[in-house]
Design a protein around this motif. Structure first.
Motif, PDB file in Angstrom:
ATOM      1  N   VAL A  42      17.059 -10.933  -0.662  1.00  0.00           N
ATOM      2  CA  VAL A  42      16.189 -11.695  -1.569  1.00  0.00           C
ATOM      3  C   VAL A  42      14.731 -11.301  -1.371  1.00  0.00           C
ATOM      4  CG1 VAL A  42      15.384 -14.001  -2.196  1.00  0.00           C
ATOM      5  CG2 VAL A  42      17.790 -13.639  -1.702  1.00  0.00           C
ATOM      6  N   LYS A  45      13.999  -7.682  -2.768  1.00  0.00           N
ATOM      7  CA  LYS A  45      13.944  -7.658  -4.230  1.00  0.00           C
ATOM      8  C   LYS A  45      12.755  -8.479  -4.730  1.00  0.00           C
ATOM      9  CE  LYS A  45      16.922  -6.403  -6.682  1.00  0.00           C
ATOM     10  NZ  LYS A  45      17.588  -5.436  -7.336  1.00  0.00           N
ATOM     11  N   ASN A 271      13.022  -8.190 -11.417  1.00  0.00           N
ATOM     12  CA  ASN A 271      12.388  -8.344 -10.112  1.00  0.00           C
ATOM     13  C   ASN A 271      11.519  -9.598 -10.044  1.00  0.00           C
ATOM     14  OD1 ASN A 271      13.529  -6.163  -8.869  1.00  0.00           O
ATOM     15  ND2 ASN A 271      11.915  -4.751  -9.513  1.00  0.00           N
ATOM     16  N   TRP A 274      13.613 -12.353  -9.170  1.00  0.00           N
ATOM     17  CA  TRP A 274      13.899 -12.353  -7.725  1.00  0.00           C
ATOM     18  C   TRP A 274      12.720 -12.900  -6.943  1.00  0.00           C
ATOM     19  CZ3 TRP A 274      18.446 -12.187  -5.581  1.00  0.00           C
ATOM     20  CH2 TRP A 274      19.513 -11.588  -6.268  1.00  0.00           C
TER      21      TRP A 274
END
Lengths: 300, 316
Positions: A42, A45, A271, A274
């Motif tokens: 996590v 990203k 992204n 994320w």
């Protein structure tokens, strides 16, 4: 088994012990590896956009314009961060008094049939899937708000109401446990001094169990902060900082669930989602930290 | 005590194995009997002639296309008992990502890969199979009092220039936009072909992810406007004509109604035997005029016009 020589039994015991230890260590190691890799995944990203320079951290955290599909895309997540905090705080404000009253009712006022009746009902609430909460919110709460208050019913208020029901069981059960574990002599000495039941509850029981009850509230808020589906259905998901409780807004989780499947991995928009997941994870860390601190205070 | 537990566990395991074996048998029987019943139709299609087809196919992506692929896969597996097809959702973006990274055999998508994948080289590797067409209509709450909107009126509504139905000839009622998320394929189709422009999310607009929820909201919310695939339309919402053209299957097929998009099934390069057989089966008349129509899609094979990535429509 009983007739076997002692040394053999001992051997078997040792082998079992060894197998148990190996199995345990394997499970624990696996768990640690999984947790570390999840956090790493996590985080890596989540910071990809900032590392590549696609989005500035300050733009992401403080920008109010979210339009990833525009000609010049912008990735301001402030509307979602503020939306998440707003619904979470509101839900905690609605649910906490109700939960604490329910817990007091079960432990202090009618510990007999009150507990027998209320506890299963409250436990039942935590077993209902969140999509059901969302649908009930959409079919009951939203039309009700639309008919009685300004706006279209969908919005922050509907999200907070749905969430408050969802976190009731968490706060109630933690608070009830805390109240039940209170030493009996505290109450008895209060009664012996001539205090009434209400005086005992408000001056003795609630102050002593306050940190423990707050643990329940924080746990409930952590659940509310991470809840996605039910909120997404009733909050409206417009990417703006809401100026009214009856206005369409978004939360971090609702934007992630709406956008994740429709964006391709590695794209700046994906992204950015994320990055929001990373914000959610950091917030969970903070909630866990808060609970730890409250527990420490509780012990003293 | 421990011995008894082990024994119980063994018994339970045997039970599970036996049950799954039964399941397998049932499947086999069903396929066999179906083969018998469908012989004339079955021998026509290239797919079912290969009773010796085997292997597993994994498809993922568009949730709009998922029900169709699932139903067709079910039929395909009945006639080809050696083939195992799994269909997952996840959204068009997921489908395209996974097929381009070779994690799945087929990536289902509502949009052309070139529009979603930033990497043009990756998009070029994918082979497009257009299996169906989905048309999208603008719909409103029945009480809005409007039958038809022009392209310009729709643009003005979705960009926030017109905020009351009375400005487009309807009731004196504020317009409430029920949109799809910015990344949604349905929204992309509506914006490209009905509005001709991308729109920003307006303050106070509502976004819902599923067509079912969108329909429920439009039906219940006074002054609501949104858009839905033709298969979702019913009496609870008012279907609006677009520039005077009714959004009907016939008008879409004839190329008169422009708001439609292909449902794509992408493979990474040329598909292999089993995947090719499955995709070929999709294009047979049996599926195109059967399952595709039954589930509310428009057969790609019936379209009298075709459209390329750039949106240029040419008669076939």
């Amino acid at each position: 088994m009983r007739g076997q020589p002692t040394n053999k039994r001992l051997e078997k015991h040792h082998i079992e012990n060894l197998i148990g230890r190996i199995y345990m260590s394997f499970c624990v190691l696996l768990l640690i590896v999984i947790i570390i890799s999840m956090v790493y995944f996590v985080a890596s990203k989540g910071i990809a956009n900032f590392v590549s320079g696609e989005v500035k951290i300050s733009e992401f955290l403080l920008g109010t314009r979210w339009s990833p599909e525009a000609e010049t895309p912008s990735y301001g997540a402030l509307p979602f961060i503020s939306g998440s905090f707003l619904v979470t705080l509101l839900a905690a404000l609605i649910a906490s008094p109700l939960s604490i009253c329910a817990a007091l009712f079960m432990t202090e006022i009618v510990p007999g049939w009150g507990k027998k009746l209320l506890q299963p009902v409250i436990e039942l609430l935590s077993g209902i899937p969140s999509v059901v909460y969302g649908f009930v919110g959409l079919s009951v709460i939203v039309p009700f708000l639309r008919d009685t208050l300004p706006g279209q019913g969908i919005g922050v208020a509907a999200g907070a109401l749905v969430l408050s029901v969802m976190i009731l069981p968490t706060i109630t059960s933690v608070a009830a446990d805390a109240l039940a574990s209170l030493p009996q002599n505290l109450k008895e000495s209060s009664f012996a001094l001539g205090a009434t039941r209400w005086q005992t509850i408000s001056r003795v029981i609630l102050p002593t169990t306050f940190p423990a009850i707050m643990t329940g509230v924080v746990l409930g808020m952590a659940r509310a902060f991470g809840e996605a589906l039910a909120v997404q259905m009733v909050i409206g998901n417009a990417p703006f900082v809401p100026h009214s409780l009856f206005e369409s807004a978004s939360t971090l989780t609702s934007v992630i669930t709406l956008g994740m499947g429709n964006t391709t991995m590695g794209s700046p928009q994906n992204n950015a989602l994320w990055s929001m997941a990373l914000v959610l994870m950091l917030m969970t860390f903070i909630f866990v930290l808060l609970v730890r601190m409250l527990e420490r205070r509780n012990k003293i | 005590m421990q011995f008894r537990k082990t024994w119980l566990m063994a018994l339970a395991l045997t039970g599970v194995v036996a049950l799954s074996a039964c399941g397998g048998n049932n499947g086999g029987n069903k396929a066999a009997s179906n083969n018998g019943g469908n012989t004339p139709a079955a021998t026509n299609t290239e797919a079912s002639s290969g009773a010796n087809l085997s292997g597993s196919i994994l498809a993922s992506g568009s949730t709009a296309l998922q029900p169709l692929v699932e139903q067709v896969a079910e039929k395909f597996m009945e006639t080809n008992s050696g083939v195992d097809i799994q269909v997952q959702g996840g959204g068009s973006g997921t489908g395209l990502t996974q097929v381009s990274e070779k994690q799945v055999d087929i990536g289902n998508s509502d949009v052309f890969a070139e529009e979603k994948l930033k990497d043009a080289a990756k998009a070029a590797e994918l082979k497009d199979h257009q299996v169906a067409v989905v048309a999208i209509a603008a719909v409103s709450n029945p009480a809005a009092g409007v039958d038809s909107l022009t392209k310009q009126q729709l643009v003005d509504i979705f960009t926030g220039k017109i905020t009351n139905w009375k400005d487009v000839g309807g009731a004196d009622q504020a317009i409430q936009i029920i949109n799809r998320p910015a990344s949604s394929g349905t929204r992309a189709t509506f914006e490209s072909f009905a509005l001709g422009t991308k729109t920003e999310d307006l303050k106070g607009s509502i976004q819902e992810d599923s067509s079912g929820t969108v329909k429920k909201m439009i039906g219940e919310t006074p002054g609501a406007i949104g858009y839905l695939a033709l298969s979702y339309l019913d009496d609870t919402v008012k279907t609006l004509n677009y520039d005077g053209v009714e959004p009907s299957v016939d008008n879409v097929v004839a190329g008169k109604y422009p708001v439609w998009a292909y449902e794509h099934m992408y493979t990474n390069g040329e598909p292999n035997g089993t995947v090719k057989a499955f995709l070929d089966y999709f294009m047979t008349d049996e599926v195109q005029t059967g399952d595709v129509v039954e589930l509310g899609y428009i057969p790609a094979s019936k379209m009298q016009v075709s459209r390329d990535v750039a949106g240029t429509v040419t008669p076939k």
